[in-house]
Structure formats: C-alpha cells, structure tokens
Motif scaffolding. Structure first.
Motif, PDB file in Angstrom:
ATOM      1  N   SER A  30       0.808  -1.225   0.000  1.00  0.00           N
ATOM      2  CA  SER A  30       0.000   0.000   0.000  1.00  0.00           C
ATOM      3  C   SER A  30       0.835   1.265   0.000  1.00  0.00           C
ATOM      4  CB  SER A  30      -0.925   0.005   1.227  1.00  0.00           C
ATOM      5  OG  SER A  30      -0.167   0.027   2.436  1.00  0.00           O
ATOM      6  N   PHE A  31       2.122   1.160   0.289  1.00  0.00           N
ATOM      7  CA  PHE A  31       2.935   2.355   0.478  1.00  0.00           C
ATOM      8  C   PHE A  31       3.195   3.117  -0.818  1.00  0.00           C
ATOM      9  CE2 PHE A  31       4.155  -0.597   3.895  1.00  0.00           C
ATOM     10  CZ  PHE A  31       3.830   0.188   4.992  1.00  0.00           C
ATOM     11  N   THR A  39      26.217   4.528  -6.888  1.00  0.00           N
ATOM     12  CA  THR A  39      26.736   3.270  -6.335  1.00  0.00           C
ATOM     13  C   THR A  39      25.612   2.333  -5.899  1.00  0.00           C
ATOM     14  OG1 THR A  39      26.918   4.355  -4.179  1.00  0.00           O
ATOM     15  CG2 THR A  39      28.900   4.269  -5.559  1.00  0.00           C
ATOM     16  N   VAL A  40      24.371   2.830  -5.894  1.00  0.00           N
ATOM     17  CA  VAL A  40      23.213   2.014  -5.510  1.00  0.00           C
ATOM     18  C   VAL A  40      22.595   1.384  -6.758  1.00  0.00           C
ATOM     19  CG1 VAL A  40      20.873   2.057  -4.541  1.00  0.00           C
ATOM     20  CG2 VAL A  40      22.716   3.371  -3.451  1.00  0.00           C
ATOM     21  N   THR A  41      22.278   0.105  -6.676  1.00  0.00           N
ATOM     22  CA  THR A  41      21.607  -0.603  -7.764  1.00  0.00           C
ATOM     23  C   THR A  41      20.166  -0.892  -7.361  1.00  0.00           C
ATOM     24  OG1 THR A  41      23.687  -1.675  -8.400  1.00  0.00           O
ATOM     25  CG2 THR A  41      21.649  -2.630  -9.248  1.00  0.00           C
ATOM     26  N   PRO A  42      19.191  -0.130  -7.889  1.00  0.00           N
ATOM     27  CA  PRO A  42      17.790  -0.408  -7.556  1.00  0.00           C
ATOM     28  C   PRO A  42      17.284  -1.624  -8.320  1.00  0.00           C
ATOM     29  CG  PRO A  42      18.134   1.879  -8.321  1.00  0.00           C
ATOM     30  CD  PRO A  42      19.331   1.074  -8.719  1.00  0.00           C
ATOM     31  N   VAL A  43      16.564  -2.495  -7.636  1.00  0.00           N
ATOM     32  CA  VAL A  43      16.013  -3.699  -8.251  1.00  0.00           C
ATOM     33  C   VAL A  43      14.565  -3.838  -7.812  1.00  0.00           C
ATOM     34  CG1 VAL A  43      16.142  -6.216  -8.428  1.00  0.00           C
ATOM     35  CG2 VAL A  43      18.251  -4.866  -8.311  1.00  0.00           C
ATOM     36  N   ARG A  44      13.665  -3.929  -8.776  1.00  0.00           N
ATOM     37  CA  ARG A  44      12.261  -4.140  -8.411  1.00  0.00           C
ATOM     38  C   ARG A  44      12.036  -5.626  -8.174  1.00  0.00           C
ATOM     39  NH1 ARG A  44       6.579  -2.910 -11.673  1.00  0.00           N
ATOM     40  NH2 ARG A  44       5.243  -3.294  -9.841  1.00  0.00           N
ATOM     41  N   ALA A  45      11.913  -5.976  -6.905  1.00  0.00           N
ATOM     42  CA  ALA A  45      11.713  -7.385  -6.539  1.00  0.00           C
ATOM     43  C   ALA A  45      11.276  -7.471  -5.087  1.00  0.00           C
ATOM     44  CB  ALA A  45      13.000  -8.186  -6.737  1.00  0.00           C
ATOM     45  N   ALA A  46      10.378  -8.404  -4.829  1.00  0.00           N
ATOM     46  CA  ALA A  46      10.045  -8.748  -3.453  1.00  0.00           C
ATOM     47  C   ALA A  46      11.111  -9.703  -2.920  1.00  0.00           C
ATOM     48  CB  ALA A  46       8.665  -9.406  -3.399  1.00  0.00           C
ATOM     49  N   PHE A  47      11.225  -9.738  -1.617  1.00  0.00           N
ATOM     50  CA  PHE A  47      12.180 -10.644  -0.980  1.00  0.00           C
ATOM     51  C   PHE A  47      11.965 -12.083  -1.448  1.00  0.00           C
ATOM     52  CE2 PHE A  47      12.889 -13.509   2.735  1.00  0.00           C
ATOM     53  CZ  PHE A  47      14.276 -13.443   2.764  1.00  0.00           C
ATOM     54  N   GLU A  48      10.709 -12.468  -1.570  1.00  0.00           N
ATOM     55  CA  GLU A  48      10.372 -13.834  -1.969  1.00  0.00           C
ATOM     56  C   GLU A  48      10.815 -14.159  -3.388  1.00  0.00           C
ATOM     57  OE1 GLU A  48       8.104 -12.512   1.395  1.00  0.00           O
ATOM     58  OE2 GLU A  48       8.325 -11.630  -0.606  1.00  0.00           O
ATOM     59  N   ASP A  49      11.035 -13.132  -4.221  1.00  0.00           N
ATOM     60  CA  ASP A  49      11.416 -13.346  -5.617  1.00  0.00           C
ATOM     61  C   ASP A  49      12.927 -13.434  -5.813  1.00  0.00           C
ATOM     62  OD1 ASP A  49       8.737 -13.196  -6.307  1.00  0.00           O
ATOM     63  OD2 ASP A  49       8.815 -11.021  -6.637  1.00  0.00           O
ATOM     64  N   ALA A  57      28.463  -0.559  -1.515  1.00  0.00           N
ATOM     65  CA  ALA A  57      27.702  -0.727  -2.756  1.00  0.00           C
ATOM     66  C   ALA A  57      26.416  -1.475  -2.419  1.00  0.00           C
ATOM     67  CB  ALA A  57      28.522  -1.501  -3.780  1.00  0.00           C
ATOM     68  N   VAL A  58      25.290  -0.768  -2.450  1.00  0.00           N
ATOM     69  CA  VAL A  58      24.013  -1.328  -2.014  1.00  0.00           C
ATOM     70  C   VAL A  58      23.164  -1.752  -3.208  1.00  0.00           C
ATOM     71  CG1 VAL A  58      21.880  -0.897  -0.733  1.00  0.00           C
ATOM     72  CG2 VAL A  58      24.033   0.148   0.045  1.00  0.00           C
ATOM     73  N   THR A  59      22.663  -2.971  -3.173  1.00  0.00           N
ATOM     74  CA  THR A  59      21.617  -3.416  -4.083  1.00  0.00           C
ATOM     75  C   THR A  59      20.302  -3.276  -3.333  1.00  0.00           C
ATOM     76  OG1 THR A  59      23.074  -4.981  -5.219  1.00  0.00           O
ATOM     77  CG2 THR A  59      20.698  -5.345  -5.426  1.00  0.00           C
ATOM     78  N   ALA A  60      19.489  -2.314  -3.753  1.00  0.00           N
ATOM     79  CA  ALA A  60      18.265  -1.969  -3.031  1.00  0.00           C
ATOM     80  C   ALA A  60      17.061  -2.608  -3.709  1.00  0.00           C
ATOM     81  CB  ALA A  60      18.097  -0.454  -2.972  1.00  0.00           C
ATOM     82  N   THR A  61      16.461  -3.605  -3.062  1.00  0.00           N
ATOM     83  CA  THR A  61      15.306  -4.282  -3.632  1.00  0.00           C
ATOM     84  C   THR A  61      14.024  -3.728  -3.019  1.00  0.00           C
ATOM     85  OG1 THR A  61      15.255  -6.087  -1.993  1.00  0.00           O
ATOM     86  CG2 THR A  61      16.682  -6.362  -3.916  1.00  0.00           C
ATOM     87  N   GLU A  62      13.029  -3.549  -3.869  1.00  0.00           N
ATOM     88  CA  GLU A  62      11.741  -2.985  -3.444  1.00  0.00           C
ATOM     89  C   GLU A  62      10.671  -3.452  -4.429  1.00  0.00           C
ATOM     90  OE1 GLU A  62       8.476  -1.267  -2.268  1.00  0.00           O
ATOM     91  OE2 GLU A  62      10.272  -1.144  -1.008  1.00  0.00           O
ATOM     92  N   PRO A  63       9.565  -4.033  -3.931  1.00  0.00           N
ATOM     93  CA  PRO A  63       8.565  -4.575  -4.855  1.00  0.00           C
ATOM     94  C   PRO A  63       7.660  -3.539  -5.508  1.00  0.00           C
ATOM     95  CG  PRO A  63       7.889  -4.950  -2.590  1.00  0.00           C
ATOM     96  CD  PRO A  63       9.275  -4.389  -2.541  1.00  0.00           C
ATOM     97  N   ASP A  64       7.546  -2.350  -4.888  1.00  0.00           N
ATOM     98  CA  ASP A  64       6.604  -1.363  -5.405  1.00  0.00           C
ATOM     99  C   ASP A  64       7.292  -0.411  -6.391  1.00  0.00           C
ATOM    100  OD1 ASP A  64       3.710  -0.082  -4.672  1.00  0.00           O
ATOM    101  OD2 ASP A  64       5.166   1.459  -5.207  1.00  0.00           O
ATOM    102  N   GLU A  65       6.718  -0.284  -7.574  1.00  0.00           N
ATOM    103  CA  GLU A  65       7.327   0.525  -8.636  1.00  0.00           C
ATOM    104  C   GLU A  65       7.428   1.994  -8.254  1.00  0.00           C
ATOM    105  OE1 GLU A  65       6.776   1.276 -13.460  1.00  0.00           O
ATOM    106  OE2 GLU A  65       5.238   0.212 -12.319  1.00  0.00           O
ATOM    107  N   ALA A  86      26.172  -4.753   0.058  1.00  0.00           N
ATOM    108  CA  ALA A  86      24.986  -4.973   0.892  1.00  0.00           C
ATOM    109  C   ALA A  86      23.765  -5.185   0.016  1.00  0.00           C
ATOM    110  CB  ALA A  86      24.759  -3.785   1.825  1.00  0.00           C
ATOM    111  N   LEU A  87      22.847  -5.987   0.503  1.00  0.00           N
ATOM    112  CA  LEU A  87      21.542  -6.174  -0.115  1.00  0.00           C
ATOM    113  C   LEU A  87      20.497  -5.646   0.862  1.00  0.00           C
ATOM    114  CD1 LEU A  87      19.841  -7.598  -2.476  1.00  0.00           C
ATOM    115  CD2 LEU A  87      19.457  -9.373  -0.754  1.00  0.00           C
ATOM    116  N   GLU A  88      19.635  -4.754   0.378  1.00  0.00           N
ATOM    117  CA  GLU A  88      18.570  -4.219   1.220  1.00  0.00           C
ATOM    118  C   GLU A  88      17.236  -4.843   0.841  1.00  0.00           C
ATOM    119  OE1 GLU A  88      16.662   0.007   2.783  1.00  0.00           O
ATOM    120  OE2 GLU A  88      18.196   0.020   1.211  1.00  0.00           O
ATOM    121  N   ILE A  89      16.502  -5.297   1.847  1.00  0.00           N
ATOM    122  CA  ILE A  89      15.183  -5.891   1.664  1.00  0.00           C
ATOM    123  C   ILE A  89      14.128  -4.815   1.909  1.00  0.00           C
ATOM    124  CG2 ILE A  89      13.564  -7.623   2.525  1.00  0.00           C
ATOM    125  CD1 ILE A  89      16.065  -9.186   3.542  1.00  0.00           C
ATOM    126  N   GLY A  90      13.279  -4.553   0.912  1.00  0.00           N
ATOM    127  CA  GLY A  90      12.223  -3.564   1.084  1.00  0.00           C
ATOM    128  C   GLY A  90      12.757  -2.171   1.310  1.00  0.00           C
TER     129      GLY A  90
END
Length: 258
Positions: free
Chosen positions: A7-8, A82-92, A61-69, A41-45
């Motif tokens: 919802s965020f 230096t941050v790599t944004p990735v659209r993905a849920a933790f489960e994916d 160097a952070v890979t930032a994962t977030e499911p919401d576009e 580092a890998l960031e969840i959400g």
C-alpha cells in the motif's frame, strides 16, 4: 505479499517527505558488530531509500530491492550511482550473488516467514552480517498520546503492528531476534537500541501517520476524518520517541547452504 504491504506506493512522495532518515550511529553500530569492512549490501524492502542512503554514504555498494514501482522510482531520485535499484520482493530473490551485509529497515515483517532465515543466509557470504532495524514513533508526552488515542479510537483501535511471532513486549529478546536465535544458520544474535528523539510540527506528524499502513487501509474519506480529529488535539509541535531497535546476527559457519 499482502495488499497492506504493497500500500505504500500510493504515498511514495509523502513517505519520502515525512519519514526521517537514519543516523550515522546506526551504520557505526552495524560496522562495529561486523568487525571488518562491509563492501557490499543487499537491502530488503528499500522503500524510498532512507536506509539506502545511510549505507551508501559510507562507501557500501548497495543493491536496493523494493517490490513497489512507485517507491522504487522515488528511491532512484535520491540515491547515488553506487546504488543498484532492483524491483523485486524478498520472496522473488534467487540464489546467486552473496553479500557482506543483508539488512531490512522496517520491512522484514512484510516478508513471508516460511523459509525466511534460510533465504537470508543464502544471500550472505560466510560470516556475513544480517541486520533488521526499525521501531514505532511514540508521542513522548503521555497527555498528548492519550488525546490522540481518544481522537483515533472511533476509527481505528490501534495503528501499531503486533510482533509477527507473538513475542510479548516485555520479553527480553524481541522479534526478529527470537526468530534468528531459533535458527542454526545464525549465531551471535544481538539486540541493541539507538536512541532517537524528534521534534516535528503537528502537520508533519499527521503527514507521517499518512504513511502508516493502518491508516492506508482506511477508506480515503475516513482517513481524512481521523487525521482532522487528530490535528485538532495536537499542540503546534510534538515530541517523538523514535528509538531504533536493531537486531544483528552473523551467518553461522555451520549448517551453511551448499
């Protein structure tokens, strides 16, 4: 993933505006616990990147994962290259690259508990560090807190999220420390608190509430009504206790995934 967890994105800009960043003391705590340089580092959400910026600013160097576009788009506007944004849920997330640090900033409780420790461990290098941190914002003045509770009560009993595993608040070790201690994949589980006090305007406090999932679940008209009622009982500025509860664990050298 539940609708509440997703919802965020409808309030991505408000999330960026009204949610505070994280202090250097948090990074220093994680680094001291690691006892060695943290390069990846890998960031969840990751949300809009509040915690992302903290660790990236210290050369990680952070890979930032977030499911919401929408949240990820807001993040991309504020983080360094230096941050790599990735659209993905933790489960994916799939096994592959491993990291010195895996962390979640007020996001771990939105993830599926089934197989969660195993998945986190698989994302870590041997001896790598996992950290989950966050905590509620509480009105410091008991009288103001009671007035807000009374104003909110006709619409919403509570705006807090209970412990995912039912750990009572008086328990010495809180979740997710309880979950990490129960897993043979992690060792040296610690719980620490970074104290934080904030002073914000009444409108900014309500702006923060507009990013809280319990309010986002309400119909828009009801949400505006409850915010109006809360504003009526607030002083011009409010003091907040916003301590950051930090849980740390190290990937065990035993029982490692192969």
């Amino acid at each position: 993933m539940s609708a509440r967890a997703l919802s965020f994105g409808t309030v991505a800009e408000a999330y960026e505006r009204f949610r505070p960043g994280y202090p250097d003391a948090l990074h220093d705590l994680v680094l001291a616990y690691a006892g060695q340089p943290l390069r990846t580092a890998l960031e969840i959400g990751a949300g809009t990147g509040k915690a992302t910026r903290l660790f990236a600013a210290h050369g990680i160097a952070v890979t930032a994962t977030e499911p919401d576009e929408a949240m990820l788009a807001e993040l991309s506007r504020h983080v360094p290259a230096t941050v790599t944004p990735v659209r993905a849920a933790f489960e994916d997330l799939q096994p592959g690259e491993s990291y010195d640090l895996v962390y979640a900033a007020a996001a771990l409780h939105w993830t599926n508990p089934e197989g969660r420790p195993e998945k986190v461990a698989a994302l870590l290098k041997p001896g790598g560090v996992f950290s989950s941190f966050g905590g509620p914002f509480q009105l410091t003045d008991p009288a103001v807190a009671e007035a807000v509770h009374a104003a909110r009560a006709p619409f919403l009993e509570t705006d807090e999220i209970p412990s995912p595993d039912g750990t009572p608040p008086e328990h010495e070790m809180q979740w997710p420390g309880t979950e990490l201690r129960a897993s043979a994949l992690f060792t040296d589980v610690r719980q620490c608190i970074v104290e934080r006090r904030l002073t914000v305007s009444a409108r900014d406090y309500v702006g923060h509430l507009s990013t809280v999932s319990a309010y986002l679940e309400l119909p828009a008209a009801v949400r505006e009504q409850v915010f109006d009622q809360i504003l009526r009982v607030l002083p011009e500025t409010v003091e907040l206790t916003a301590d950051i509860w930090v849980h740390l664990a190290r990937r065990s050298s035993h029982n490692m995934a192969r």
